[in-house]
Design a protein around this motif. Structure first.
Motif, PDB file in Angstrom:
ATOM      1  N   SER A   1       0.748  -1.142   0.083  1.00 20.08           N
ATOM      2  CA  SER A   1      -0.163  -0.144  -0.036  1.00 20.08           C
ATOM      3  C   SER A   1       0.803   1.318  -0.059  1.00 20.08           C
ATOM      4  CB  SER A   1      -0.831  -0.112   1.164  1.00 20.08           C
ATOM      5  OG  SER A   1      -1.851   1.171   1.075  1.00 20.08           O
ATOM      6  N   GLY A   2       0.365   2.200  -0.742  1.00 18.61           N
ATOM      7  CA  GLY A   2       1.342   3.260  -1.017  1.00 18.61           C
ATOM      8  C   GLY A   2       2.315   3.492  -2.179  1.00 18.61           C
ATOM      9  N   THR A   3       2.468   2.155  -2.841  1.00 15.25           N
ATOM     10  CA  THR A   3       3.342   2.184  -3.829  1.00 15.25           C
ATOM     11  C   THR A   3       2.731   3.233  -5.120  1.00 15.25           C
ATOM     12  OG1 THR A   3       3.807   0.048  -3.310  1.00 15.25           O
ATOM     13  CG2 THR A   3       4.426   0.768  -5.453  1.00 15.25           C
ATOM     14  N   SER A   4       3.815   3.974  -5.516  1.00 18.40           N
ATOM     15  CA  SER A   4       3.351   4.923  -6.534  1.00 18.40           C
ATOM     16  C   SER A   4       2.720   4.110  -7.704  1.00 18.40           C
ATOM     17  CB  SER A   4       4.527   5.871  -6.970  1.00 18.40           C
ATOM     18  OG  SER A   4       4.802   6.707  -5.999  1.00 18.40           O
ATOM     19  N   VAL A   5       1.788   4.901  -8.576  1.00 19.60           N
ATOM     20  CA  VAL A   5       1.060   4.420  -9.690  1.00 19.60           C
ATOM     21  C   VAL A   5       1.257   5.462 -10.776  1.00 19.60           C
ATOM     22  CG1 VAL A   5      -0.936   3.671 -10.916  1.00 19.60           C
ATOM     23  CG2 VAL A   5      -0.733   2.983  -8.523  1.00 19.60           C
ATOM     24  N   PHE A   6       1.976   4.856 -11.996  1.00 18.87           N
ATOM     25  CA  PHE A   6       2.064   5.766 -12.955  1.00 18.87           C
ATOM     26  C   PHE A   6       1.367   5.718 -14.012  1.00 18.87           C
ATOM     27  CE2 PHE A   6       6.034   4.360 -10.656  1.00 18.87           C
ATOM     28  CZ  PHE A   6       6.437   5.740 -10.178  1.00 18.87           C
ATOM     29  N   SER A   7       1.290   6.795 -15.081  1.00 17.60           N
ATOM     30  CA  SER A   7       0.391   6.822 -16.189  1.00 17.60           C
ATOM     31  C   SER A   7       1.114   5.988 -17.078  1.00 17.60           C
ATOM     32  CB  SER A   7       0.102   8.280 -16.715  1.00 17.60           C
ATOM     33  OG  SER A   7      -0.447   7.989 -18.165  1.00 17.60           O
ATOM     34  N   ALA A   8       0.194   4.874 -17.942  1.00 18.00           N
ATOM     35  CA  ALA A   8       0.899   4.199 -18.758  1.00 18.00           C
ATOM     36  C   ALA A   8       1.246   4.769 -20.189  1.00 18.00           C
ATOM     37  CB  ALA A   8       0.134   2.708 -19.163  1.00 18.00           C
ATOM     38  N   ALA A   9       0.927   6.063 -20.411  1.00 16.37           N
ATOM     39  CA  ALA A   9       0.943   6.681 -21.732  1.00 16.37           C
ATOM     40  C   ALA A   9       0.690   8.225 -21.293  1.00 16.37           C
ATOM     41  CB  ALA A   9       0.248   6.094 -22.807  1.00 16.37           C
ATOM     42  N   ASP A  10       0.840   8.887 -22.453  1.00 15.35           N
ATOM     43  CA  ASP A  10       0.511  10.378 -22.382  1.00 15.35           C
ATOM     44  C   ASP A  10      -0.796  10.593 -22.444  1.00 15.35           C
ATOM     45  OD1 ASP A  10       3.255  10.770 -22.647  1.00 15.35           O
ATOM     46  OD2 ASP A  10       3.390  11.888 -24.166  1.00 15.35           O
ATOM     47  N   GLY A  11      -1.330  11.550 -21.803  1.00 13.81           N
ATOM     48  CA  GLY A  11      -2.828  11.919 -21.969  1.00 13.81           C
ATOM     49  C   GLY A  11      -3.272  12.763 -20.931  1.00 13.81           C
TER      50      GLY A  11
END
Length: 350
Positions: free
Chosen positions: A252-262
């Motif tokens: 829990s708390g691990t960063s989530v990143f966008s998989a592409a530009d948008g």
């Protein structure tokens, strides 16, 4: 004694009387000798003039060949400058790992023989070799850009993503018909450079399309894929149920990143998903990140590949901390695995 004196006087008188004839005889012989000597000198002058003429002709040929080499040097320097500019362009487009050694200037020097005379054949060979090397560098750039663009277009095509590539076949041109000027080699060099630039621009368009495709991992660090896409045993009911994404178990708390530009299109809660962030990618595709513990993005925010948008959690219908990741087209869930697999392949290539 008297007889001797008389004889001596007779000889002396005879000599005095015949002196003009002897002088003329001696003079005639000298004239013959001098005439012969002058004839020999004239022949030597003719031979020397012939040698001089031959030397001038040879010197003219050397100068002409040196002038041609100088023109080739100009083309070589122009070629090297173009290749250098193309290499810099390739570096900016992410083609920096090409095996091209263009760090130094193109060197040109006249090769001489042991006696100090110019060795035109060896010098010409050097120029031809250097021009071939720079031409090979241009070909290498174009080949690498074309291959990588084809790989990107092929991978995205298998995912149903159409890549917008500029039309390189447009050939509209015009102008009055004028006599040609300048070097034909220089004009051909510019055409080759334009062809390489076309390949680079095609690669740039393909790479730009790749940034809008959700093919990049939405999470990094210590995680494992805990559930796949498709029908599975539901963790709550134990029956068969459809799972619309991939699950990545992570703290829990691990960063989530966008998989592409948008652009972030939704931040909030959805039934069963808990806390959700959704991103529109402008090509009919969107991504959904769910079961979050917190938000790092807001609606309307422009995001790029790798932009932190949320934190892993266990909200909604969840058995523990994990990221549920979806790829959607027209609100229909697609299997994210082919997208992520294509991203891994392209990352290895690029």
């Amino acid at each position: 004694m008297f007889a001797l004196l008389l004889a001596g006087n007779a000889v002396t008188g005879t000599a005095l009387l015949m002196a003009p004839d002897i002088a003329r005889l001696m003079g005639g012989q000298n004239d013959l000798v001098i005439s012969a000597y002058e004839d020999r000198l004239a022949q030597m002058r003719v031979e020397i003039d012939r040698l001089h003429s031959r030397s001038y002709a040879q010197a003219g040929d050397i100068n002409l060949q040196l002038q041609e080499l100088s023109q080739q040097q100009d083309v070589l320097l122009e070629q090297h400058q173009l290749v250098r500019a193309l290499v810099d362009k390739a570096d900016r487009l992410g083609l920096a790992n090409l095996d091209l050694d263009m760090s130094g200037p193109a060197e040109f020097s006249i090769v001489t023989t042991a006696d100090g005379n110019p060795d035109l054949a060896a010098t010409t060979d050097n120029v031809v070799r250097m021009m071939a090397e720079t031409q090979q560098a241009m070909t290498g750039i174009a080949t690498a850009a074309t291959q990588r663009a084809d790989n990107i277009i092929g991978e995205l095509g298998r995912l149903g993503i159409q890549t917008e590539i500029p039309d390189m076949t447009l050939t509209g041109m015009g102008g009055p018909l004028l006599a040609a000027t300048g070097s034909g080699e220089s004009a051909a060099l510019v055409e080759d450079a334009n062809a390489v630039m076309d390949a680079l621009m095609r690669y740039k368009a393909a790479r730009d399309s790749l940034t809008l495709a959700p093919v990049h991992m939405p999470i990094t660090g210590n995680f494992r894929q805990s559930s796949g896409f498709g029908n599975r045993k539901d963790p709550f009911t134990g029956g068969r149920a459809f799972h619309s994404g991939l699950d990545f178990a992570a703290p829990s708390g691990t960063s989530v990143f966008s998989a592409a530009d948008g652009v972030v299109s939704f931040v909030g809660e959805r039934s069963g998903y808990g806390k959700v962030v959704e991103v529109e990618h402008g090509n009919g595709l969107s991504t959904r990140y769910t079961h979050l513990s917190g938000y790092l993005a807001r609606v309307g925010q422009k995001v790029s590949i790798g932009t932190p948008i949320a934190k892993v959690g266990s909200t909604g219908r969840s058995t523990g901390p994990h990221l549920h990741f979806e790829v959607r087209r027209a609100d229909q869930a697609l299997d994210p695995k082919p997208f992520l697999d294509a991203g891994k392949r392209l990352l290895a290539i690029l």
